[in-house]
Write an enzyme that holds these catalytic residues in place. Structure first.
Site, PDB file in Angstrom:
ATOM      1  N   GLN A  72       0.801  -1.232   0.000  1.00  0.00           N
ATOM      2  CA  GLN A  72       0.000   0.000   0.000  1.00  0.00           C
ATOM      3  C   GLN A  72       0.832   1.280   0.000  1.00  0.00           C
ATOM      4  OE1 GLN A  72      -3.143   0.321  -0.560  1.00  0.00           O
ATOM      5  NE2 GLN A  72      -3.564  -1.869  -0.548  1.00  0.00           N
ATOM      6  N   CYS A  89      -9.653  -8.997   2.122  1.00  0.00           N
ATOM      7  CA  CYS A  89      -8.561  -9.955   2.425  1.00  0.00           C
ATOM      8  C   CYS A  89      -7.937  -9.659   3.783  1.00  0.00           C
ATOM      9  CB  CYS A  89      -7.480  -9.944   1.346  1.00  0.00           C
ATOM     10  SG  CYS A  89      -8.075 -10.486  -0.241  1.00  0.00           S
TER      11      CYS A  89
HETATM   12  C1  LIG Z   1      -1.271  -4.712   2.266  1.00  0.00           C
HETATM   13  C2  LIG Z   1      -1.372  -5.677   1.122  1.00  0.00           C
HETATM   14  N1  LIG Z   1      -0.545  -6.720   1.080  1.00  0.00           N
HETATM   15  C3  LIG Z   1      -0.566  -7.610   0.083  1.00  0.00           C
HETATM   16  C4  LIG Z   1      -1.451  -7.480  -0.955  1.00  0.00           C
HETATM   17  C5  LIG Z   1      -1.439  -8.489  -2.064  1.00  0.00           C
HETATM   18  O1  LIG Z   1      -0.982  -7.887  -3.232  1.00  0.00           O
HETATM   19  P1  LIG Z   1      -1.021  -8.697  -4.631  1.00  0.00           P
HETATM   20  O2  LIG Z   1      -2.454  -9.113  -4.789  1.00  0.00           O
HETATM   21  O3  LIG Z   1      -0.600  -7.686  -5.640  1.00  0.00           O
HETATM   22  O4  LIG Z   1      -0.106  -9.843  -4.496  1.00  0.00           O
HETATM   23  C6  LIG Z   1      -2.348  -6.403  -0.961  1.00  0.00           C
HETATM   24  C7  LIG Z   1      -3.350  -6.272  -2.046  1.00  0.00           C
HETATM   25  O5  LIG Z   1      -4.338  -5.602  -1.933  1.00  0.00           O
HETATM   26  C8  LIG Z   1      -2.297  -5.474   0.105  1.00  0.00           C
HETATM   27  O6  LIG Z   1      -3.128  -4.439   0.154  1.00  0.00           O
END
Ligand SMILES: Cc1ncc(COP(=O)(O)O)c(C=O)c1O
Length: 401
Positions: A196, A358
């Site tokens: 983020q 998530c």
């Molecule tokens: C804080 C954080 N970590 C990890 C992720 C995972 O990222 P990615 O889906 O690009 O692997 C996100 C995705 O929204 C996130 O907001």
């Protein structure tokens, strides 16, 4: 900042779109699309294998991006940077290629309750598999890490501390410098999930001294399918291949195999060459920006949004109205399910996220079954907040009829 929206082609296709889901993915800047288009039409070739001109050129450009990303993080060593599929894969790589072989039953890994599943589930699964303890740092009611409680969790048996820089739900900006110091005092390496924050915040490794940093190109105004992993030189020699196959081999016979060293031992198979070049264009764009101005723009939008939301009866803002947040605000509306809120807003051309983002452990902790998330970026504007608030008020009227 005034004309920045013109740099994003999506808004030419959707002139009325109010895009407030930037924490999920940011829109792609023109430079990235232009570069991808040009590469695909004129320069398409894979890397590290061919000695013909097109392939050699693609290899040189791919390696230049490695240097560019290292420079972006304040490192003068391009080989600290590996490319992956995204933040999620970068974190899984560290869990399996680095820490697993160091774990013994009775060790522990420390995370926080505000982690995205990407920085929670891999550690939880690893702890279960290796007979270790997953320690989960709690938060204050305002949504900040309880740093005293965190200090008590980290001890000599802590083999990894994995923390997010910015919560993807609350928008909390964590005091990572302090958390890194606490972890290092106990000899524990630190992985920072910078998904983020990497676009706008200064994550210079010479100032912050983290050991691993993970983030995604698609949240940097860049393409999907490319992640970045930074590994501190101290640990580079301990990184094992994550996926086995071609492209990472030093020598192989019927009975033996030896691998190249990090970061080249993480490039098994044909990598996402065009995506990595697109990441390079996104970094060029970020380097053009006045990032301090961009941060204050998104903070001001979030702060104003909080003030306006707090005036609407029946709204609960996660973390409350006083906390220091990035461009992210999550809330719940009494008696109306977040999916209904999101669908209604969609009818007014407003894209927001609804659900658990998530981050189920955080929602359990906050005792909210699900929320609506507004996340601002550099191309959002004040008048979009007015339209958002009007739409929420009209939904309430409609619902209460
Ligand atoms: C804080 C954080 N970590 C990890 C992720 C995972 O990222 P990615 O889906 O690009 O692997 C996100 C995705 O929204 C996130 O907001």
């Amino acid at each position: 900042m005034k004309n920045i929206k013109d740099r994003f082609p999506i808004f030419k296709s959707h002139p009325d779109l109010i895009y407030l889901d930037n924490a999920a993915t940011t829109q792609r800047v023109d430079k990235v699309d232009d570069l991808l288009d040009e590469f695909n039409r004129k320069d398409n070739a894979t890397i590290h294998r061919g000695v013909y001109e097109l392939s050699a050129k693609a290899t040189a450009r791919y390696e230049q991006v490695r240097s560019k990303v290292a420079g972006f993080l304040g490192s003068d060593n391009p080989n600290t940077i590996a490319f992956t599929k995204g933040t999620t894969e970068s974190i899984n790589v560290v869990a399996h290629s680095f820490i697993k072989k160091r774990l013994r039953a009775g060790d522990n890994i420390v995370v926080t309750v505000m982690e995205h599943h990407a920085n929670f589930v891999p550690w939880q699964a690893l702890c279960k598999e290796m007979g270790c303890e997953l320690r989960v740092a709690s938060l204050t009611p305002e949504g900040s890490i309880d740093t005293l409680a965190f200090e008590r969790l980290v001890d000599k048996k802590t083999k990894m501390v994995a923390i997010t820089h910015i919560s993807n739900v609350l928008g909390t900006i964590n005091p990572i410098e302090q958390l890194i110091e606490t972890a290092h005092a106990q000899g524990a390496p630190v992985l920072v999930d910078a998904a983020q924050g990497a676009a706008l915040y200064d994550l210079d490794v010479t100032k912050l001294n983290y050991d691993f940093l993970a983030f995604s190109a698609h949240k940097l105004f860049g393409p999907f399918g490319v992640g970045i992993l930074y590994v501190n030189p101290e640990y580079m020699g301990d990184m094992q291949p994550y996926t086995l196959g071609g492209g990472i081999i030093q020598s192989v016979s019927a009975n033996e195999v030896t691998f190249q060293s990090y970061p080249f031992n993480l490039d098994a198979g044909t990598p996402n060459v065009s995506g990595v070049l697109g990441l390079g264009a996104a970094i060029d764009f970020l380097n053009e920006l006045n990032r301090a101005e961009c941060i204050s723009h998104t903070h001001e939008l979030a702060n104003r949004c909080v003030v306006e939301l707090a005036r609407v009866k029946g709204i609960r803002i996660l973390g409350g109205t006083q906390m220091q947040r990035s461009g992210i605000v999550s809330f719940a509306l009494e008696n109306i399910h977040p999916h209904d809120v999101s669908s209604y807003l969609n009818g007014d051309g407003i894209a927001v996220r609804a659900g658990l983002h998530c981050a189920q452990p955080l929602h359990y902790f906050m005792k909210e079954p699900s929320t609506i998330r507004i996340s601002f970026s550099i191309y959002n504007a004040d008048n979009e907040i007015d339209i958002l608030i009007d739409s929420i008020k009209s939904l309430k009227k409609f619902w209460e009829q």
